[in-house]
Every structure is written in structure tokens, then in C-alpha cells.
Design a protein around this motif. Structure first.
Motif, short mmCIF file in Angstrom:
data_model
loop_
_atom_site.label_atom_id
_atom_site.label_comp_id
_atom_site.label_asym_id
_atom_site.label_seq_id
_atom_site.Cartn_x
_atom_site.Cartn_y
_atom_site.Cartn_z
N LYS A 105 0.85 -1.19 0.00
CA LYS A 105 0.00 0.00 0.00
C LYS A 105 0.88 1.24 0.00
O LYS A 105 2.11 1.16 -0.05
N ASP A 106 0.24 2.39 0.08
CA ASP A 106 0.98 3.65 -0.01
C ASP A 106 1.85 3.92 1.21
O ASP A 106 2.83 4.65 1.11
N ASN A 107 1.46 3.38 2.37
CA ASN A 107 2.27 3.61 3.57
C ASN A 107 2.13 2.39 4.47
O ASN A 107 1.21 1.58 4.30
N GLU A 116 -1.43 1.68 6.10
CA GLU A 116 -2.42 1.06 5.23
C GLU A 116 -2.07 -0.40 4.96
O GLU A 116 -2.97 -1.23 4.78
#
Length: 549
Positions: free
Chosen positions: A255-257, A260
Motif C-alpha cells: 500500500k501507499d504507507n 495502510e
């Protein structure tokens, strides 16, 4: 070209950089004790650095090793030291061709190190990165050769899971960090499991605390992400993620970070591999989905069971991959790298020969690792944002129980372990300042014009007063007791035992200590083994070796 994951827990880093084999190494960069010559740095992470090193011994014995060395600023933090020792203790007991072998562990001049098998190849993460440059259907060989590699991974993990103590009791080892970064593919077609740094076992010196997250977020099982108790089946979930990524050439939980990512692991059902690649055989997809079951009881019971399922699927397909096939495949993916690895070793040999005997530099202090100030600035800030992000997302998802259990350790901070209240049997993390010398037997009277050497035993108050009364100039001329270096080694069940001299702890097993030259009596205090008395004749030249049984 060994790549070893030595990242701190609670982080999700990218793979460690591969060494640039096009650059010829120069002269040896340092010496660690009498046995290891450091030839080249090959990896670096939050806990330490990894070097290509040459181990030498009697009668011309030598071999290449990967030497993992803990950062100086972590050597005086007991949690990191015991975690480092646990890695050595666990990995050294596992004797299996699909697990990277550990040869030695010790401490020299305050530096803790692990000497491991030197492997020529790349991490599976690098293989996935190279394959990912094209569509999955353009890489059909990934299916069966990849499955063959994971059969080896299953066997290596099964050997770890089945590890027992001397009485035959299961140690309940769980790797907890199975990922492509810690599965190493050799140019010879073999695969080895690496890095038991955060593994759980019944006899760890450091005690893991329930609720602390260890491992890489994108590969951990849901129960592991929630900080719950984990069994060997958590490692099988991680292998399921790796298998899915081999089949689809896409990240399953990326995921983006990190926040997440953790939320996806805890909440989202895994996607079927066939949704991303049309050529995935149903047998392999079914194995991946079973390993990815959210309920641990619905996964494979053992790594061997999963490996057998993969082997049966391969046989059913009519394929019969061998190590030679994987080796040829590696040459296609990484052209010229096998030959470059040979050149690296050859140039290292030439560098040692050109340096000549005794020309190796002492350990280069500036290369020992990032400064503590730099790490302090860099690490906690990222960890705080990860913790806040995960907490917020879990709260929004209504996962109150998960929020209560989840604790993410910042990068390069104290690892997620609870220290025992009592003094552990393993090595203490006292900063390696100038070691006190054990008092020697009565020496002859000093020569005229020389001051008599002071005892280095901690003086009583009256002794301190007498020392203060001694003129400072006379104390400056005091001749130190002549000492020799003694190296203690033994089986892994003795690792962490204390070495006592004159009623005082002077070191641990394995490791080196300085003792006065001549006949010395030492006592080895080992948990479960009692006290062992040894008489050592300490030499003033070279290193005296004591092998305990």
C-alpha cells in the motif's frame, strides 16, 4: 554476494542493496581478532553491517564467511545484544542445506559478530524485481521454477520449526520474518532461509512481549500484525504471500504507507492469483489461497505439508525442475553475475596477498556504523508516524482490540523485547571500555626506578584513599600487568555462559578476554550446566584458544 536482512523490527524497508561487483576491492579494510580479515562491506542495516571476510586458522586453513557485526552504539544496549545472541543461538542449531549456516559468534574489542556461510547469489526480492519488468505471461518459467524454490524454503522452515533441545523437547521456533528479502537464491540453484533475528523460540534470552509487532508488515500473518500469539502457521501465511507474488509478479499487500499495509493485512481478504495472471495453474493458486487463510487452523499444518503439496503440483504438471534448471534461469536473469562473484573472490585473494603478513589495518572505527546521533535523528521520527498512522486507521476501522494490541517499534530504537528483571545468563551489555585486568600472581619486586603496578581490582575505600595519596607522577609510571588474549568457544548450549576469573565476570562464551600471562584458573557458569573449572596457560604472544565441551 550474500545479502542479509539486518533491519530493526517494526520497519518495512526495501531490500538491502546488492554490492557492486564491477568495483574491485582494495586492500583488506580491517581485522576482527586474529581469525577474521574484513575484505569488503556487502550490506548495511539498522542493527549492523555485513562484510565479506576471510577466516584463517592453523595449517593454512581458510574460508570465506559473511561476517555480521552489530553497530557500536548498540553494543551497550542489552536488548539488542540479547536479540543478536538469540539469532546466533537459534540459527547455529539448525543444520539443514536450506538454512544459512552459522559458524561462529563472539565479541572482540567490544564488537559483537556472527560469522555465517558466505553465499553467492541474490535475494528472492531481486529475482522478483527482475521478473517484474515484463508481464507475468512472458515469464512462464517463474511458475514451476519458483514453486521448486519454495519447496526448498518449506524444508528449511520445517527444520527450524522442528528444532528441539538436548532433551528432545520442541523449541517452538517461529521465524516471524519470512519474506523475499530473507530467502536467498544461489547461483547454484539452491535456496536458503536467512535471518532468524526476530525468531521466537522457547529458550530465547530476550523475552518477546505480546502485543509487539516484529517482521515486515506486507508479509506478516493477521494474528502477527495484531500482536497475538503466533505459531509456525504464521510463517506459512508469509510463504503464501511470497508464492502469490511469484505467481502474479505483483505485491499482494503493498500500500501507499505502512499503516495502510497493516490495515490491509488485518482486514482485507487476499486476492486470488488468477485475477492478476491468466497462466497461473489452479493447483498452485489453491496452495497459495490455503496458506493465506485468515484462520491459522485452515492453513497447512506444517511447512513440510505445504512443500509436499507444491511438489505434487509440480509433478502433476509434467515438469521436473532441478537445481541445474534454476541455476541456468539465474544466469538468464542476471547475466554475468556468477562470473563477477568469482572475480570478487579472486581479487580479494590478490588484495590479501599484496597486503602481506601483518599489513592489515586495525578495525576502521569510522566504518563501524552510523553515529548514534544520526540514527536518533532518523529513526524515531519515522516510527512515530508509522505508529500514529496505524493507530488512526485501526481506530477508523473499528478495530479497538487490534489497536490495544498493536505496538510498532520505531526504526533503530530499542527492539520489542522485555528485559528480565534478573541478570540474564547471556552477555551483559556493559559498554566495552578499557577492560580491567585480572590481578596476576605475585610478581617479583620492581626494578629500581620503576613504580609497582597497581591492582586493577575495584579498591576498598581505604585502598582508594591510599591510591589518592600516591603521587600522580608515580601512578603515571606504573607498569601494567602483561596480558594475553584468550578465546573461549564451545557448543551452542554454552553460548551466553559467563567466564569468571578471580570471582569476577570477565566475558562470555563464545568470545575473547584478556587475562594475565601465565597459569590462570577460570570458572565457566552456564545455565543448566553448573560451574566448570578450567586451568588456562595464557600466552603472551598470539591467541590462546579454549574449547569447552
Amino acid at each position: 554476494m550474500a545479502t542479509l536482512s539486518i533491519t530493526p523490527d517494526g520497519t518495512e524497508p526495501g531490500p538491502l542493496p546488492e554490492p557492486d561487483l564491477s568495483v574491485e576491492p582494495g586492500a583488506p579494510i580491517g581485522q576482527l581478532g586474529d581469525a577474521y580479515t574484513l575484505l569488503r562491506e556487502i550490506a548495511s542495516g539498522g542493527m549492523g553491517r555485513v562484510y565479506l571476510a576471510r577466516e584463517t586458522g592453523a595449517d593454512g586453513f581458510s574460508r570465506n564467511v559473511a561476517l555480521k557485526r552489530i553497530h557500536d552504539h548498540l553494543s551497550n544496549r542489552r536488548a539488542f545484544v540479547t536479540m543478536f545472541l538469540d539469532e546466533a543461538r537459534i540459527a547455529s542449531r539448525i543444520q539443514h542445506p536450506n538454512v544459512c549456516a552459522v559458524f561462529d559468534f563472539g565479541r572482540v574489542d567490544g564488537a559483537y559478530y556472527i560469522a555465517m556461510e558466505y553465499l553467492r547469489g541474490v535475494a528472492l526480492s531481486e529475482v522478483l524485481r527482475a521478473l517484474g519488468t515484463r508481464a507475468p505471461e512472458d515469464r512462464p518459467e517463474r511458475l514451476w521454477l519458483g514453486a521448486h524454490l519454495l519447496v526448498q524454503a518449506c524444508e528449511g522452515l520445517h527444520a527450524a520449526h522442528e528444532l528441539r533441545d538436548d532433551e528432545g523437547a520442541l523449541l517452538n521456533v517461529v521465524h516471524r520474518d519470512v519474506s523475499p528479502h530473507n530467502l536467498f537464491v544461489g547461483f547454484d540453484g539452491s535456496l536458503r532461509v536467512l535471518d532468524f533475528g526476530v525468531a521466537r523460540a522457547a529458550d530465547r534470552l530476550s523475552e518477546s512481549t505480546t502485543g509487539r509487532v516484529k517482521g515486515k508488515f506486507a508479509y506478516m500473518a493477521p494474528e502477527q500484525a495484531l500482536g497475538k500469539h503466533v505459531s509456525r502457521r504464521a510463517d506459512l501465511f508469509s510463504l503464501g504471500v511470497v508464492l502469490s507474488e511469484l505467481l502474479t509478479l505483483q505485491r499482494l499487500y503493498r500500500k501507499d504507507n505502512p499503516g495502510e499495509t497493516v490495515l490491509a493485512v488485518v482486514r482485507d481478504a487476499p486476492e486470488h492469483p488468477g485475477a492478476y495472471a491468466r497462466d497461473v495453474p489452479p493447483e498452485l493458486a489453491d496452495i497459495a489461497m490455503k496458506a493465506l487463510s485468515r484462520d491459522p487452523e485452515e492453513r497447512f499444518a506444517t511447512a513440510r505439508e505445504m512443500g509436499r503439496a507444491l511438489a505434487k503440483a509440480i509433478a502433476k504438471s509434467g515438469h521436473a525442475p532441478m537445481a541445474a534448471d534454476v541455476a541456468d534461469w539465474m544466469d538468464q536473469i542476471f547475466p554475468g553475475q556468477r562470473e563477477a562473484s568469482y572475480r570478487l573472490l579472486q581479487s580479494a585473494d590478490e588484495a590479501m596477498q599484496s597486503a602481506g603478513p601483518g599489513a592489515e589495518a586495525s578495525m576502521v572505527r569510522a566504518r563501524r556504523g552510523s553515529s548514534q546521533e544520526e540514527l536518533t535523528k532518523r529513526g524515531p521520527r519515522r516510527g512515530v508516524w508509522i505508529a500514529l498512522g496505524v493507530a488512526a486507521m485501526l481506530a477508523m476501522a473499528g478495530l479497538g482490540a487490534a489497536l490495544a494490541l498493536l505496538a510498532v517499534s520505531p526504526a533503530d530504537a530499542t527492539p520489542a523485547v522485555r528485559l528480565p528483571d534478573h541478570e540474564p545468563a547471556g552477555p551483559t551489555a556493559t559498554p566495552p571500555s578499557t577492560p580491567r585486568e585480572t590481578p596476576a600472581p605475585p610478581a617479583p619486586p620492581p626494578r629500581s626506578g620503576e613504580a609497582e603496578a597497581d591492582d586493577d581490582v575495584e579498591p576498598a575505600p581505604t585502598q582508594r584513599a591510599r591510591r589518592r595519596a600516591t603521587p600522580r607522577r608515580a601512578r603515571r609510571r606504573a607498569a601494567p600487568t602483561r596480558t594475553g588474549r584468550v578465546r573461549f568457544s564451545g557448543p551452542s548450549e554454552l553460548w551466553g555462559a559467563r567466564v569468571m576469573a578471580n570471582g569476577r565476570a570477565v566475558g562470555t562464551v563464545p568470545g575473547t578476554v584478556d587475562l594475565p600471562v601465565g597459569r590462570q584458573v577460570v570458572v565457566i557458569v552456564a545455565p543448566g550446566r553448573g560451574r566448570m573449572r578450567r586451568v588456562v596457560q595464557v600466552s603472551g604472544s598470539g591467541e590462546t584458544r579454549v574449547v569447552l565441551r
